[in-house]
Design a protein around this motif. Structure first.
Motif, PDB file in Angstrom:
ATOM      1  N   ARG A 197       0.768  -1.203   0.039  1.00 52.36           N
ATOM      2  CA  ARG A 197      -0.092   0.119  -0.175  1.00 52.36           C
ATOM      3  C   ARG A 197       0.808   1.366  -0.152  1.00 52.36           C
ATOM      4  NH1 ARG A 197      -4.554  -0.845   4.679  1.00 52.36           N
ATOM      5  NH2 ARG A 197      -4.969   1.507   3.936  1.00 52.36           N
ATOM      6  N   PHE A 198       0.381   2.318  -0.778  1.00 47.31           N
ATOM      7  CA  PHE A 198       0.932   3.529  -0.781  1.00 47.31           C
ATOM      8  C   PHE A 198      -0.150   4.376   0.038  1.00 47.31           C
ATOM      9  CE2 PHE A 198       3.089   1.492  -4.120  1.00 47.31           C
ATOM     10  CZ  PHE A 198       4.457   1.820  -3.925  1.00 47.31           C
ATOM     11  N   GLY A 199      -0.101   4.676   1.294  1.00 47.88           N
ATOM     12  CA  GLY A 199      -0.957   5.585   2.103  1.00 47.88           C
ATOM     13  C   GLY A 199      -2.304   4.585   1.866  1.00 47.88           C
ATOM     14  N   GLY A 221      -1.820  -5.513 -17.650  1.00 48.18           N
ATOM     15  CA  GLY A 221      -2.959  -4.866 -16.741  1.00 48.18           C
ATOM     16  C   GLY A 221      -3.210  -3.311 -17.237  1.00 48.18           C
ATOM     17  N   PRO A 222      -4.277  -2.550 -16.704  1.00 48.73           N
ATOM     18  CA  PRO A 222      -4.450  -1.323 -17.232  1.00 48.73           C
ATOM     19  C   PRO A 222      -3.043  -0.179 -16.300  1.00 48.73           C
ATOM     20  CG  PRO A 222      -6.184  -2.049 -15.736  1.00 48.73           C
ATOM     21  CD  PRO A 222      -5.242  -3.017 -16.305  1.00 48.73           C
ATOM     22  N   ASN A 223      -3.257   0.913 -16.783  1.00 47.36           N
ATOM     23  CA  ASN A 223      -2.334   1.694 -15.975  1.00 47.36           C
ATOM     24  C   ASN A 223      -2.640   1.859 -14.416  1.00 47.36           C
ATOM     25  OD1 ASN A 223      -2.475   4.080 -18.840  1.00 47.36           O
ATOM     26  ND2 ASN A 223      -0.795   2.821 -18.221  1.00 47.36           N
ATOM     27  N   GLY A 224      -1.600   1.682 -13.458  1.00 48.36           N
ATOM     28  CA  GLY A 224      -1.986   2.083 -12.249  1.00 48.36           C
ATOM     29  C   GLY A 224      -2.659   0.705 -11.752  1.00 48.36           C
ATOM     30  N   ALA A 225      -2.256  -0.388 -12.383  1.00 46.17           N
ATOM     31  CA  ALA A 225      -3.016  -1.721 -11.798  1.00 46.17           C
ATOM     32  C   ALA A 225      -1.980  -2.395 -10.880  1.00 46.17           C
ATOM     33  CB  ALA A 225      -3.188  -2.624 -13.106  1.00 46.17           C
ATOM     34  N   GLY A 226      -0.636  -2.070 -10.784  1.00 41.95           N
ATOM     35  CA  GLY A 226       0.103  -2.725  -9.822  1.00 41.95           C
ATOM     36  C   GLY A 226       1.239  -3.473 -10.446  1.00 41.95           C
ATOM     37  N   LYS A 227       1.478  -3.372 -11.803  1.00 35.89           N
ATOM     38  CA  LYS A 227       2.397  -4.183 -12.300  1.00 35.89           C
ATOM     39  C   LYS A 227       3.913  -3.894 -11.843  1.00 35.89           C
ATOM     40  CE  LYS A 227       1.015  -2.896 -16.502  1.00 35.89           C
ATOM     41  NZ  LYS A 227      -0.002  -2.068 -15.990  1.00 35.89           N
ATOM     42  N   THR A 228       3.928  -2.721 -11.924  1.00 39.38           N
ATOM     43  CA  THR A 228       5.387  -2.190 -11.786  1.00 39.38           C
ATOM     44  C   THR A 228       5.625  -2.107 -10.170  1.00 39.38           C
ATOM     45  OG1 THR A 228       5.697  -0.439 -13.389  1.00 39.38           O
ATOM     46  CG2 THR A 228       7.019  -0.244 -11.275  1.00 39.38           C
ATOM     47  N   THR A 229       4.700  -2.092  -9.336  1.00 37.33           N
ATOM     48  CA  THR A 229       4.793  -2.363  -7.890  1.00 37.33           C
ATOM     49  C   THR A 229       5.141  -3.943  -7.638  1.00 37.33           C
ATOM     50  OG1 THR A 229       3.620  -0.479  -7.533  1.00 37.33           O
ATOM     51  CG2 THR A 229       3.832  -2.121  -5.836  1.00 37.33           C
ATOM     52  N   THR A 230       4.578  -4.603  -8.362  1.00 36.03           N
ATOM     53  CA  THR A 230       4.782  -6.063  -8.084  1.00 36.03           C
ATOM     54  C   THR A 230       6.167  -6.599  -8.594  1.00 36.03           C
ATOM     55  OG1 THR A 230       2.485  -6.602  -8.600  1.00 36.03           O
ATOM     56  CG2 THR A 230       3.889  -8.430  -8.763  1.00 36.03           C
ATOM     57  N   SER A 376       3.970  -5.720 -19.994  1.00 36.27           N
ATOM     58  CA  SER A 376       3.668  -4.839 -21.216  1.00 36.27           C
ATOM     59  C   SER A 376       2.576  -4.341 -21.395  1.00 36.27           C
ATOM     60  CB  SER A 376       4.402  -5.998 -22.325  1.00 36.27           C
ATOM     61  OG  SER A 376       4.061  -5.451 -23.490  1.00 36.27           O
ATOM     62  N   HIS A 377       2.279  -3.736 -22.191  1.00 32.36           N
ATOM     63  CA  HIS A 377       1.010  -3.307 -22.709  1.00 32.36           C
ATOM     64  C   HIS A 377       0.600  -3.630 -24.128  1.00 32.36           C
ATOM     65  CE1 HIS A 377      -0.013  -0.582 -19.381  1.00 32.36           C
ATOM     66  NE2 HIS A 377       1.180  -0.162 -19.485  1.00 32.36           N
ATOM     67  N   GLY A 378       1.607  -4.389 -24.738  1.00 29.05           N
ATOM     68  CA  GLY A 378       1.488  -4.912 -25.915  1.00 29.05           C
ATOM     69  C   GLY A 378       0.993  -6.320 -26.048  1.00 29.05           C
TER      70      GLY A 378
HETATM   71  N1  LIG Z   1       5.922   5.563  -4.596  1.00 29.01           N
HETATM   72  C1  LIG Z   1       4.515   5.522  -5.057  1.00 29.01           C
HETATM   73  N2  LIG Z   1       3.884   6.397  -4.224  1.00 29.01           N
HETATM   74  C2  LIG Z   1       2.529   6.299  -4.095  1.00 29.01           C
HETATM   75  N3  LIG Z   1       1.739   5.783  -4.960  1.00 29.01           N
HETATM   76  C3  LIG Z   1       2.509   4.836  -5.567  1.00 29.01           C
HETATM   77  C4  LIG Z   1       3.872   4.687  -5.815  1.00 29.01           C
HETATM   78  N4  LIG Z   1       4.039   3.527  -6.590  1.00 29.01           N
HETATM   79  C5  LIG Z   1       3.100   3.400  -7.256  1.00 29.01           C
HETATM   80  N5  LIG Z   1       1.849   4.057  -6.680  1.00 29.01           N
HETATM   81  C6  LIG Z   1       0.382   3.679  -6.831  1.00 29.01           C
HETATM   82  O1  LIG Z   1       0.370   2.581  -7.018  1.00 29.01           O
HETATM   83  C7  LIG Z   1      -0.741   2.171  -8.038  1.00 29.01           C
HETATM   84  C8  LIG Z   1      -0.107   1.044  -8.974  1.00 29.01           C
HETATM   85  O2  LIG Z   1       1.129   1.732  -9.547  1.00 29.01           O
HETATM   86  P1  LIG Z   1       2.101   0.588 -10.610  1.00 29.01           P
HETATM   87  O3  LIG Z   1       3.094   1.874 -11.061  1.00 29.01           O
HETATM   88  O4  LIG Z   1       2.384  -0.389  -9.982  1.00 29.01           O
HETATM   89  O5  LIG Z   1       1.011   0.519 -11.817  1.00 29.01           O
HETATM   90  P2  LIG Z   1       1.211  -0.159 -13.045  1.00 29.01           P
HETATM   91  O6  LIG Z   1       0.412  -1.392 -13.242  1.00 29.01           O
HETATM   92  O7  LIG Z   1       2.884  -0.635 -13.300  1.00 29.01           O
HETATM   93  O8  LIG Z   1       0.846   1.082 -14.026  1.00 29.01           O
HETATM   94  P3  LIG Z   1       1.586   1.427 -15.689  1.00 29.01           P
HETATM   95  O9  LIG Z   1       1.020   0.595 -16.472  1.00 29.01           O
HETATM   96  O10 LIG Z   1       0.919   2.742 -15.839  1.00 29.01           O
HETATM   97  O11 LIG Z   1       3.099   1.530 -15.642  1.00 29.01           O
HETATM   98  C9  LIG Z   1      -1.116   3.402  -8.814  1.00 29.01           C
HETATM   99  O12 LIG Z   1      -2.028   3.874  -8.228  1.00 29.01           O
HETATM  100  C10 LIG Z   1       0.058   4.237  -8.325  1.00 29.01           C
HETATM  101  O13 LIG Z   1      -0.309   5.607  -8.402  1.00 29.01           O
END
Ligand SMILES: Nc1ncnc2c1ncn2[C@@H]1O[C@H](COP(=O)(O)OP(=O)(O)OP(=O)(O)O)[C@@H](O)[C@H]1O
Length: 437
Positions: A197-199, A221-230, A376-378
């Motif tokens: 969680r971020f906040g 997954g769509p933008n903001g889905a959590g891929k990069t965080t994972t 990937s988004h592709g």
């Molecule tokens: N450092 C951070 N601080 C606060 N919120 C964050 C942080 N990193 C990610 N988030 C939030 O976590 C959620 C998931 O973000 P993430 O970057 O994992 O998505 P994503 O699937 O990789 O998106 P994209 O396809 O746009 O790259 C989003 O709502 C993002 O705003």
């Protein structure tokens, strides 16, 4: 041959003290010497009083290829100087890493860098005209001794990993066996209940993933889905709030160094040491992973050829295009031949030819037992190359399995749109068609 592939300067930006204690030469100072050389032949004889000491200084240089022709840019001047400073003896380069069953691998990343710094002289210092000055330590007098054969184990099923433990108190003299539980089942990566969680934002909400070894695994997954965080948690760049991550059976929380050693990572946003040249950056990646300098040199050549970066290697990374930056960092992720590649949007900004080459490289890597997890988004690309796929929406896995299982009767893109909640409403943008500007 060797002169064209100098081992780059070993710069560790995180250890300024080391550099401050070394004899440091600013590249701008170094550049001033050769810039005089082209002018020397044209100088009239009346300057004889000054020419004598110049000849003396020239004779004292370790290797002087003679006065170069007029150089058009600082970059070429720097490259010329670097080539003239040291031409090390080329050690025998291995074509294939031998099985390293008995060879002790460098385990603690922090330990490998100082060791290399002591043994490798500086050979190259380049900078782009507008790039910030790169400071380089001058070469010690003796050239680097020949480097022994690499002790890099090829990707292979993990039975046990030797690692200093506990890692916070890593000692190279106290190797212990790190349990490799998942490896027995052939799992390259296992996530259980991983949460971040971020906040108030639930970026990743209790994700379970199992990635078998030898899999080309797509995370969509769509933008903001959590891929990069994972992917950042898998890579050890973020700490999960809850849940466990195992890399080839190694618990990433209990043994972070052992887990990271098994991975190559292409991170999000591509933050890197971009004042280095591409060659220096790959050298840094290589020695950081404990590779002998000669192996780094050899693999850098191979990777640069594969990624079409030969011409760019001598240039500052800050001057790279987005696609070039992605390619050099992808090369850096691969240089230590990890078992698992964690790649965040590896094809974003990469041209179609380079994408095809990268795909070839990754496919061969997977065919030989390596594992790739990428975001990937592709959809078409994921559908074509991935063996398994997970669709993440709002931090949760909504579908997972083979590509055929996930898409069913639809295309992967149609299935993705369906899982992501359909297309958003585009009403309310009629003002965009007024062309008032
Ligand atoms: N450092 C951070 N601080 C606060 N919120 C964050 C942080 N990193 C990610 N988030 C939030 O976590 C959620 C998931 O973000 P993430 O970057 O994992 O998505 P994503 O699937 O990789 O998106 P994209 O396809 O746009 O790259 C989003 O709502 C993002 O705003």
């Amino acid at each position: 041959m060797t002169a064209s592939l100098p081992v780059p300067n070993d710069i560790d930006p995180e250890e300024p003290d080391r550099h401050s204690s070394a004899r440091v030469v600013r590249i701008s100072d170094t550049v001033s010497q050769p810039s005089e050389k082209p002018r020397r032949p044209a100088r009239p004889p009346r300057q004889g009083g000054k020419s004598a000491p110049r000849k003396k200084r020239s004779a004292a240089a370790p290797v002087d290829p003679g006065p170069p022709p007029p150089l058009p840019s600082d970059l070429e001047i720097a490259a010329s100087v670097a080539a003239a400073i040291i031409v090390p003896p080329k050690p025998p380069l291995p074509t294939e890493a031998p099985p390293a069953a008995s060879a002790p691998e460098t385990t603690a990343v922090e330990e490998s860098v100082p060791a290399v710094e002591e043994s490798v002289p500086v050979e190259q210092a380049t900078t782009a005209p507008d790039a910030p000055t790169v400071e380089t330590a001058p070469a010690p007098a003796p050239p680097a001794p020949p480097v022994s054969e690499p002790v890099v184990a090829p990707p292979a099923p993990v039975e046990a990993e030797t690692e200093a433990q506990p890692e916070d108190e890593a000692s190279p003299h106290a190797p212990v066996v790190v349990p490799t539980l998942g490896a027995a089942a052939g799992e390259a990566l296992v996530l259980r209940g991983v949460t971040k969680r971020f906040g108030s934002t639930h970026a990743v909400d209790g994700i379970d993933l199992t990635v078998p070894a030898g899999t080309f695994y797509g995370l969509v997954g769509p933008n903001g889905a959590g891929k990069t965080t994972t992917l950042s948690m898998i890579a050890g760049l973020l700490e999960p709030d809850r849940g466990t991550i195992e890399v080839a059976g190694v618990d990433a929380a209990a043994h972070p160094l052992a887990a990271k050693k098994l991975m190559g990572v292409l991170p999000d946003r591509l933050r890197t040491f971009d004042r280095l040249t591409g060659r220096q950056l790959l050298y840094y990646y290589g020695v950081l992973r404990g590779l002998p300098p000669a192996v780094v040199e050899s693999r850098t050549t191979d990777l640069a050829r594969a990624f079409d970066l030969q011409e760019a290697l001598g240039r500052s990374v800050s001057d790279y295009s987005a696609g070039m930056l992605k390619k050099v960092m992808l090369a850096g992720a691969m240089i230590h031949s990890p078992r698992l590649l964690v790649l965040d949007e590896p094809f974003e900004a990469v041209d179609p030819v380079s994408s095809a080459i990268i795909l070839d490289i990754l496919s061969a890597y997977v065919a030989h037992g390596g594992t790739v997890i990428l975001s990937s988004h592709g959809m078409e690309l994921v559908e074509r190359v991935c063996t398994r796929v997970a669709v993440i929406v709002a931090g949760q896995v909504l579908a997972e399995g083979t590509v055929d299982e996930v898409r069913g009767e639809l295309t992967l893109e149609q299935r993705f749109v369906e899982l992501a909640g359909g297309l958003s409403d585009v009403e309310g943008l009629e003002w965009l068609h007024t062309f008032s500007g």
